[in-house]
Design a protein around this motif. Structure first.
Motif, PDB file in Angstrom:
ATOM      1  N   LEU A 118      -2.732   0.172  65.425  1.00  0.00           N
ATOM      2  CA  LEU A 118      -3.860   0.750  66.164  1.00  0.00           C
ATOM      3  C   LEU A 118      -4.983   1.166  65.211  1.00  0.00           C
ATOM      4  CD1 LEU A 118      -2.480   3.138  68.953  1.00  0.00           C
ATOM      5  CD2 LEU A 118      -3.833   1.071  69.226  1.00  0.00           C
ATOM      6  N   ARG A 150      14.370   0.069  78.732  1.00  0.00           N
ATOM      7  CA  ARG A 150      12.994   0.048  78.245  1.00  0.00           C
ATOM      8  C   ARG A 150      12.919  -0.493  76.828  1.00  0.00           C
ATOM      9  NH1 ARG A 150      11.349   5.641  80.534  1.00  0.00           N
ATOM     10  NH2 ARG A 150      12.009   6.378  78.514  1.00  0.00           N
ATOM     11  N   PHE A 198     -10.950   1.985  71.647  1.00  0.00           N
ATOM     12  CA  PHE A 198     -12.104   1.087  71.769  1.00  0.00           C
ATOM     13  C   PHE A 198     -11.920   0.088  72.900  1.00  0.00           C
ATOM     14  CE2 PHE A 198      -9.653  -1.988  69.336  1.00  0.00           C
ATOM     15  CZ  PHE A 198      -8.932  -1.184  68.462  1.00  0.00           C
ATOM     16  N   TRP A 199     -10.692  -0.371  73.099  1.00  0.00           N
ATOM     17  CA  TRP A 199     -10.468  -1.337  74.170  1.00  0.00           C
ATOM     18  C   TRP A 199     -10.581  -0.666  75.531  1.00  0.00           C
ATOM     19  CZ3 TRP A 199      -6.231  -2.488  77.651  1.00  0.00           C
ATOM     20  CH2 TRP A 199      -6.363  -3.749  78.279  1.00  0.00           C
ATOM     21  N   PHE A 245       3.230   5.896  78.554  1.00  0.00           N
ATOM     22  CA  PHE A 245       3.470   4.881  77.516  1.00  0.00           C
ATOM     23  C   PHE A 245       2.255   3.986  77.333  1.00  0.00           C
ATOM     24  CE2 PHE A 245       8.108   5.615  77.387  1.00  0.00           C
ATOM     25  CZ  PHE A 245       8.272   5.482  76.024  1.00  0.00           C
ATOM     26  N   ASN A 297       6.444   1.145  70.415  1.00  0.00           N
ATOM     27  CA  ASN A 297       6.746   2.512  70.845  1.00  0.00           C
ATOM     28  C   ASN A 297       8.037   2.574  71.650  1.00  0.00           C
ATOM     29  OD1 ASN A 297       4.641   3.867  69.638  1.00  0.00           O
ATOM     30  ND2 ASN A 297       3.280   3.685  71.396  1.00  0.00           N
ATOM     31  N   LEU A 298       8.249   1.571  72.518  1.00  0.00           N
ATOM     32  CA  LEU A 298       9.470   1.563  73.326  1.00  0.00           C
ATOM     33  C   LEU A 298      10.693   1.430  72.433  1.00  0.00           C
ATOM     34  CD1 LEU A 298       8.390  -0.696  76.343  1.00  0.00           C
ATOM     35  CD2 LEU A 298       8.827   1.752  76.382  1.00  0.00           C
ATOM     36  N   ASP A 352      11.237   4.684  70.521  1.00  0.00           N
ATOM     37  CA  ASP A 352      11.831   5.704  71.380  1.00  0.00           C
ATOM     38  C   ASP A 352      13.327   5.475  71.588  1.00  0.00           C
ATOM     39  OD1 ASP A 352       9.507   7.179  71.935  1.00  0.00           O
ATOM     40  OD2 ASP A 352      10.284   7.505  73.974  1.00  0.00           O
ATOM     41  N   GLU A 373      18.224  15.111  77.303  1.00  0.00           N
ATOM     42  CA  GLU A 373      17.540  14.375  78.381  1.00  0.00           C
ATOM     43  C   GLU A 373      18.313  14.456  79.682  1.00  0.00           C
ATOM     44  OE1 GLU A 373      14.748  11.926  78.855  1.00  0.00           O
ATOM     45  OE2 GLU A 373      13.932  13.469  77.549  1.00  0.00           O
ATOM     46  N   ARG A 419      15.193   6.375  68.538  1.00  0.00           N
ATOM     47  CA  ARG A 419      15.293   7.827  68.375  1.00  0.00           C
ATOM     48  C   ARG A 419      16.435   8.371  69.232  1.00  0.00           C
ATOM     49  NH1 ARG A 419       9.968  10.916  68.341  1.00  0.00           N
ATOM     50  NH2 ARG A 419       9.669  10.004  70.375  1.00  0.00           N
ATOM     51  N   ARG A 442      12.812  14.783  88.529  1.00  0.00           N
ATOM     52  CA  ARG A 442      13.240  13.781  87.570  1.00  0.00           C
ATOM     53  C   ARG A 442      13.740  12.531  88.270  1.00  0.00           C
ATOM     54  NH1 ARG A 442      17.744  15.369  83.528  1.00  0.00           N
ATOM     55  NH2 ARG A 442      17.925  13.333  82.562  1.00  0.00           N
ATOM     56  N   VAL A 454       1.722  -2.613  70.613  1.00  0.00           N
ATOM     57  CA  VAL A 454       1.936  -1.194  70.345  1.00  0.00           C
ATOM     58  C   VAL A 454       2.931  -0.606  71.344  1.00  0.00           C
ATOM     59  CG1 VAL A 454       0.814   1.062  70.311  1.00  0.00           C
ATOM     60  CG2 VAL A 454      -0.299  -0.883  69.250  1.00  0.00           C
ATOM     61  N   LEU A 455       2.791  -1.023  72.605  1.00  0.00           N
ATOM     62  CA  LEU A 455       3.714  -0.553  73.639  1.00  0.00           C
ATOM     63  C   LEU A 455       5.146  -0.943  73.285  1.00  0.00           C
ATOM     64  CD1 LEU A 455       3.744   0.841  76.393  1.00  0.00           C
ATOM     65  CD2 LEU A 455       3.499  -1.383  77.468  1.00  0.00           C
ATOM     66  N   VAL A 498      -2.383  -3.749  73.001  1.00  0.00           N
ATOM     67  CA  VAL A 498      -1.656  -2.851  73.896  1.00  0.00           C
ATOM     68  C   VAL A 498      -0.188  -3.273  73.993  1.00  0.00           C
ATOM     69  CG1 VAL A 498      -1.461  -1.969  76.253  1.00  0.00           C
ATOM     70  CG2 VAL A 498      -3.713  -2.323  75.253  1.00  0.00           C
ATOM     71  N   ALA A 552      -0.443   3.502  74.110  1.00  0.00           N
ATOM     72  CA  ALA A 552      -0.541   2.210  73.436  1.00  0.00           C
ATOM     73  C   ALA A 552      -1.963   1.654  73.493  1.00  0.00           C
ATOM     74  CB  ALA A 552       0.432   1.215  74.067  1.00  0.00           C
ATOM     75  N   MET A 553      -2.808   2.227  74.350  1.00  0.00           N
ATOM     76  CA  MET A 553      -4.140   1.657  74.512  1.00  0.00           C
ATOM     77  C   MET A 553      -5.081   2.107  73.414  1.00  0.00           C
ATOM     78  SD  MET A 553      -5.732   1.330  78.303  1.00  0.00           S
ATOM     79  CE  MET A 553      -5.365   2.985  78.665  1.00  0.00           C
ATOM     80  N   PRO A 554      -5.676   1.159  72.674  1.00  0.00           N
ATOM     81  CA  PRO A 554      -6.657   1.580  71.681  1.00  0.00           C
ATOM     82  C   PRO A 554      -7.881   2.160  72.386  1.00  0.00           C
ATOM     83  CG  PRO A 554      -6.177  -0.780  71.502  1.00  0.00           C
ATOM     84  CD  PRO A 554      -5.539  -0.301  72.747  1.00  0.00           C
ATOM     85  N   LEU A 567      12.155  20.086  80.902  1.00  0.00           N
ATOM     86  CA  LEU A 567      13.560  19.723  81.110  1.00  0.00           C
ATOM     87  C   LEU A 567      14.461  20.646  80.307  1.00  0.00           C
ATOM     88  CD1 LEU A 567      13.510  15.812  81.130  1.00  0.00           C
ATOM     89  CD2 LEU A 567      13.959  17.347  83.037  1.00  0.00           C
TER      90      LEU A 567
END
Lengths: 296, 309
Positions: A226, A31, B145-146, B137, A278-279, A282, A296, A285, B124, A274-275, A271, B141-143, B198
């Motif tokens: 954002l 990812r 407003f959009w 995810f 974030n990936l 992550d 995990e 991290r 899982r 930002v996606l 989108v 990530a989606m604003p 988990l």
């Protein structure tokens, strides 16, 4: 430095835990690799916008208003007949710059606050933590909104506002990282051989507290982009005719019934960016915090 | 428990005082003279001076702050420059729709996020888990407003199922604003529930429960979920801040007559007393929700309770 080495040399060398390389861990996490690749593409398109964009972002052609996607204009044209794709490519520049500069502001100020609070503790810590608590008492976007409301709408003010709104998260993360590192034997050793505070911070504390900060930078970048787009969408950031993703959406709102491509594609750009951030965040991290990986 | 609540309540006061300093400071540094704004650029100098004196604007900052704070504690937030009505009346009228929106979005987020997180954790790497992860995810990530605009395109313009603006007239008016506002909270709560589930599923007490021969359902819901929910509650509280921020944008898109839209309107007309009031009201709401979260947290986790009793 010689004394440093002599000191460590007297400590019996235990077999160090196997260090996994950052690269291998990232590869394990498909990812984040995909996220990183997408991010490289977005950065490249922002840097080379002048060459990549098929049209200048602000060239109007009023006879070509609100044209749907076609071979000539892949993502269509907006209400001034400007090419949407070109504006998205150039808008990436603005959105990414706002993200980087505001996170830079937050990192510089928040990081310094966290470093001082964590390293010195005591009254200084109480004062700084108090300030951070107050800033955290307002949701970040509202704080940014209030600051822009006071300073007036402009890209620079959005950078300042989003930067200030992100200070508390950096201050907190750096403080807690420094608190852990401060207790380490090598810090005590550095103090013992007479290193000054500044040197201990720069050579021992900061490098070892960097992990969580890197993760926070990538996640904050996503949040900052954002937030900045949100402020521009409300008309408080980039002003026309500047191409910026949030303000493009704001300008396209009246045409939502007839020209949906003008609304859809700039948002999609946000989108995807930002996606991807974030990936990557992550993945970092997981790579930098082995405990999480085990959980995990 | 009572001692804990009292302690926690007392901690809110200095923070809100700090917020009031920030809010006052921001507005104090704002360029432009409020007296000139109220009277208009063409007003004679003498009139402006008189108004400045009447509003106390000729006093030093700290005096102005103390007076402002004193009035605010008595719920006197001044008058709107735009409408000349008291700020408390302006905000009071708009408060219910915003609370409605935020509470419904929170309920939606918990109702969808918790079960989805539990299923993701117990199955899982199943298809459900992968789909939930991808959705979470994308949701993050989606604003706002959009997403709101996309929903209008789909449900109003294309399908003609739902109205795009307003609040009165039935449940249809609530669907898009609540879903738009709740989406990122759904995503956060799903991810948080999954990861804490988990964690708890590997705990000794879960293994013990299983080895006692309890049914799987009972182990998951009575033993694991109850303990996994504690950190989730904190996330719900923190999400509320995001919901208040999101409300500003959601209300603007869907013409929802709430405090968020009032904030945008007053920023556009540089109506400083209203902006100050809205920011303070949001801060108080956020502080109260976090207080409730902490109290609930202490109620659920006996270890916290005993520490203060």
């Amino acid at each position: 430095m010689a004394t440093d080495r002599e000191l460590t040399a007297t400590v019996p060398v235990r077999s160090a835990p196997k260090r996994r390389s950052l690269g291998r861990l990232l590869t394990r996490n498909m990812r984040s690799v995909i996220g990183a690749l997408v991010l490289v593409l977005i950065f490249a398109s922002a840097i080379f916008a002048d060459w990549l964009a098929p049209y200048p972002p602000n060239r109007q052609n009023l006879r070509n208003r609100l044209q749907p996607p076609s071979a000539e204009h892949i993502l269509g044209t907006d209400n001034f007949g400007r090419d949407v794709l070109s504006r998205i490519i150039h808008g990436g520049r603005v959105s990414l710059s706002i993200g980087f500069i505001s996170v830079g502001i937050a990192l510089a100020i928040g990081g310094l606050m966290g470093l001082l609070a964590g390293f010195y503790g005591g009254t200084l810590d109480s004062v700084i933590s108090g300030i951070v608590d107050v800033l955290l008492a307002l949701p970040a976007f509202l704080l940014a909104l209030a600051i822009v409301a006071a300073l007036g709408p402009s890209i620079v003010n959005v950078m300042i506002a989003v930067g200030i709104a992100n200070i508390p998260s950096f201050a907190r993360i750096v403080r807690s990282a420094v608190l852990t590192v401060r207790e380490m034997e090598y810090v005590a050793a550095a103090h013992a051989i007479g290193s000054r505070d500044g040197r201990v911070m720069a050579r021992h504390v900061i490098p070892n507290a960097l992990g969580p900060v890197i993760v926070q930078v990538s996640l904050s970048l996503a949040g900052a982009i954002l937030a900045a787009a949100g402020l521009s969408f409300l008309g408080m950031g980039a002003q026309p005719p500047t191409a910026e993703w949030g303000s493009m959406l704001n300008a396209a709102r009246p045409y939502i019934r007839d020209a949906q491509w003008t609304v859809t594609f700039p948002g999609l750009a946000i989108v995807v960016t930002v996606l991807a951030l974030n990936l990557v965040g992550d993945g970092l991290r997981d790579a930098l915090d082995p405990r999480r990986l085990q959980a995990e | 428990m009572f001692k804990y609540i009292l302690r926690r309540l007392l901690l809110v006061i200095p923070v809100l005082l700090g917020v009031s300093v920030v809010v006052f400071g921001i507005m104090f540094l704002t360029p432009g003279d409020p007296a000139v704004m109220m009277l208009g650029e063409a007003a004679p100098q003498a009139e402006v001076e008189a108004l400045r004196a009447r509003l106390g604007l000729d006093q030093p900052p700290h005096v102005q702050y103390v007076r402002w704070l004193g009035r605010m504690v008595q719920l006197d937030l001044g008058r709107s420059i735009r409408s000349s009505r008291p700020v408390t009346a302006e905000i009071g009228q708009r408060l219910l729709p915003t609370i409605e929106l935020a509470v419904l979005a929170t309920l939606l987020a918990v109702a969808v996020g918790v079960p989805l997180g539990v299923v993701s954790a117990t199955r899982r790497n199943s298809i459900i888990d992968h789909v939930a992860t991808v959705l979470a995810f994308v949701g993050l990530a989606m604003p706002v407003f959009w997403q709101g605009l996309m929903m209008i395109i789909l449900f109003t313009v294309t399908l003609e199922w739902l109205p795009a603006s307003g609040r009165f007239g039935g449940w249809q008016y609530y669907v898009m604003p609540v879903v738009t506002l709740g989406t990122s909270a759904i995503a956060s709560i799903t991810r948080m529930t999954r990861s804490t589930m988990l964690d708890t599923l590997t705990q000794d007490y879960v293994r013990t429960a299983r080895s006692k021969g309890l049914r799987r359902q009972r182990v998951v819901y009575a033993h694991a979920l109850r303990n996994a929910l504690i950190p989730v509650i904190t996330v719900v509280g923190l999400q509320f801040g995001g919901l208040l921020s999101g409300a500003v944008i959601t209300e603007t898109i869907f013409a929802w007559p709430g405090v968020g839209r009032l904030a945008v309107e007053s920023i556009n007309s540089r109506d400083m007393p209203v902006i100050q009031g809205v920011v303070m009201v949001f801060a108080v709401m956020y502080a109260l929700v976090n207080l409730l979260t902490d109290v609930f947290y202490a109620y659920l986790d006996p270890r916290l309770r005993t520490r203060y009793s």
